[in-house]
Enzyme design. Structure first.
Site, PDB file in Angstrom:
ATOM      1  NE  ARG A 210      -8.101  -5.460 -20.799  1.00 24.17           N
ATOM      2  CZ  ARG A 210      -8.342  -4.436 -21.613  1.00 24.17           C
ATOM      3  NH1 ARG A 210      -7.491  -3.429 -21.652  1.00 24.17           N
ATOM      4  NH2 ARG A 210      -9.412  -4.408 -22.371  1.00 24.17           N
TER       5      ARG A 210
ATOM      6  CG  ASP B 155      -9.136  -0.563 -22.998  1.00 22.83           C
ATOM      7  OD1 ASP B 155     -10.267  -0.777 -23.440  1.00 22.83           O
ATOM      8  OD2 ASP B 155      -8.304  -1.461 -22.777  1.00 22.83           O
TER       9      ASP B 155
ATOM     10  N   PRO C  96       0.809  -1.230   0.000  1.00 20.02           N
ATOM     11  CG  PRO C  96      -0.111  -1.101   2.138  1.00 20.02           C
ATOM     12  CD  PRO C  96       0.574  -2.040   1.200  1.00 20.02           C
TER      13      PRO C  96
ATOM     14  CD  GLU D 197       1.520  -4.029  11.044  1.00 15.66           C
ATOM     15  OE1 GLU D 197       1.580  -2.793  10.932  1.00 15.66           O
ATOM     16  OE2 GLU D 197       0.451  -4.652  11.263  1.00 15.66           O
TER      17      GLU D 197
END
Length: 259
Positions: A165, A180, A100, A127
């Protein structure tokens, strides 16, 4: 392309790697997808891959040994082949830490990584990671957003799908990836299909005209309109044409009249 995932839960990837577009790409040999349980590299009879953090604090931290050993095992055959091959490989693999704290994943990053030969993803589930993994092993740290999940497996699946993709031969229509959202810098324009009228809502006449240039202009304008409404931040770095500028002024004037 080859993609390896280091995870404590390889079973999570079985359906994803075997289904839909990814499954077909795997069957065609366009991409090799492998999930490796790094607990097998723990080096002790209990299969311990985590420990309490030095200095105290809550949670458990992934130990460096299993991760380093797993990556080195994946790279060993490659090193042997490189020794035999004249000139070796053109690029070393990218080793990607799902975290993150990492760089936010974007379409541009997907396009960059789609040009690689070998990607290794590391998925944590506690953690955090021993900092030596971050400092001395990985080449990239990626996040799919400003929120925290129970592990890196789901983000890795998202990123792998996004990259795969883009590889030649994966999608039935190669233009799908080119147009896209985010690939052009704009959100994608609206799409319509049969029937021409549904519950009183009609397909825009211009899409039925058969005039390709006019259709292209309409799509550009509507992509610009959608981006202006939903993600105006994307317009800051976009190279706008004089026509784009006129359309943006038109959108602004219409908005002011409505208000």
């Amino acid at each position: 392309m080859r993609m390896d995932v280091l995870t404590l839960f390889p079973e999570m990837f079985e359906g994803v790697f075997s289904s839909s577009i990814l499954g077909k790409a795997r069957e065609k040999g366009i991409v090799s997808l492998n999930a490796v349980n790094f607990r097998e590299y723990a080096g002790n009879k209990h299969g311990t891959v985590d420990d309490t953090p030095y200095g105290g604090g809550g949670g458990m931290v992934l130990k460096p040994e299993p991760i380093f050993h797993a990556v080195e095992d994946l790279l060993a055959p490659r090193a042997e082949e490189a020794d035999k091959a004249e000139g070796g490989f053109s690029r070393a693999p990218r080793i990607i830490l799902m975290c993150p704290q990492g760089e936010t994943f974007t379409q541009r990053k997907a396009e960059e990584l789609a040009g690689e030969e070998h990607l290794i993803f590391i998925c944590g589930h506690y953690e955090g990671y021993d900092e030596r993994i971050r400092e001395h092993l990985v080449t990239d740290e990626l996040s799919i957003g400003d929120y925290v999940l129970t592990g890196g497996e789901l983000p890795a699946m998202v990123i792998i799908d996004s990259i795969a993709r883009l590889l030649p031969g994966v999608l039935g229509n190669e233009m799908s990836a080119v147009t896209d959202s985010f690939s052009t810098g704009l959100l994608e324009y609206p799409h319509y299909t049969r029937p021409v009228e549904f519950r009183g809502w009609k397909v825009p006449d211009i899409l039925l005209s058969g005039h390709h240039a006019n259709v292209a202009d309409w799509r550009r304008k509507e992509a610009l309109r959608r981006t202006w409404r939903r993600r105006p931040d994307l317009l800051v770095t976009l190279d706008l044409t004089p026509q784009d500028e006129k359309w943006l002024k038109e959108f602004q004037e219409q908005a002011e009249e409505e208000n």
